[in-house]
Design an enzyme around this catalytic site. Sequence first.
Site: not given
Length: 434
Positions: A91, A245, A274, A391
Amino acid sequence: MTGPTGGLEVGAEVEVDVTAFAHGGHAIARHEGQVLFVRHALPGERVRAHVTSAGAGERFLRADAVDVVVASPDRVVPPCPWAGPGKCGGCDLQHVSLTAQRALKAGVVREQLARLAHLEVDVEVEPVPGDDAGLDWRSRVEFAVDDAGRAGLRRHRSHAVVPVDHCRIAAPGVDRLEVTEHPWSGLEAVDAVAPSLGEPVAVRVPEDGSGPVVRERVTTSWSGADGTTVTFDREFAVDARGFWQVHPGAAATFLAAVMGELDVRPGERALDLYCGVGLFASALAEAVGPTGQVVAVESDPSATEHARANLADQPQVAVVTARVDDAFGVARPSRRGTGRRSSAPRRAARSPLLPPSADVVVLDPPRTGAGKAICAEVARLRPRAIAYVACDPAALARDTAILAEAGYRLDRVRAFDAFPMTHHVECVATFRAG
């Protein structure tokens, strides 16, 4: 501490003013002409930065903010004690309020589209249903294992393992596995997976034989081509270590965004490139109906095996196991300088299952994007609309410029906060001919 050319060197500490936020989760500062990419800092702050490494050719430096001299009003106390310089690298925005995180990510998307696609686009990062505080959402976590058999998380840009107690962004199902409380001698990693259906599983890496299969359920809705509400509710089988996901609300959110923009009509022909285990292909098949056609392409054999099983009741779908460039018959680049015996480009023949034209195309490429050759092939199909799930905003911006040259304008971009507390952001872009 300065280097032989007068610039800062690794280990030096210096006070700097932070001016901007960059793609990749770093804030930007400068010191006597040198650019510093500073983690754990915010625009508008003055921080003491510890230089951790130098970029290629020492054109820039990487640094950590080890002390905040003047704080931004958007700074908060990180909810995780393992976030910060020298700690877990998972993070990079724990020190930022959730609202400000989304504003920073929106700025990155706008900047990349402006710089690489020369487009001024107003973008707002939308929350994904399923988390209010940006914590307890990640349904798949890979824990690294150190030489002593202890599981933890990697330090930023390092193979070192930080032996955390538990991950604050992990879903409750992941926490129930208590991976960090057990010894894992002889392993490289442990993948903790909390699917939407069934019990969470811990997968040993490397695995002994084939890994477990989990089931995911996606329920969502959108407005159809005739204005009526379309409801989607379907289950998918996927390898526990396969792609799905990681945010529990992401698959449904992205699917509704894509299908709501494409307005797929009965009898149309659609491509899902994809395709993974068939999420978009399944919704496309429902939309085109029994008189339409869907061709789904995916390179991973296990994923396409699951896709065929997941879509077995939809005979209008053809699943192709191939790299997308190979399926289009695009020659791969030569491998000169790699040390491999053959340096000639790989010649590929176009798959006979790929149609000469399509009405709509869904692109969901890896982080590197689709690239020039694939974008060109998609444009040659002359679809009326393309939905691109990205992404990485830089890859999206590069491909946006390529599609524009091929006659496809960017119609809309939606951005989603599918990875709270990190710099990652997911975009759904729609392109239309003309």
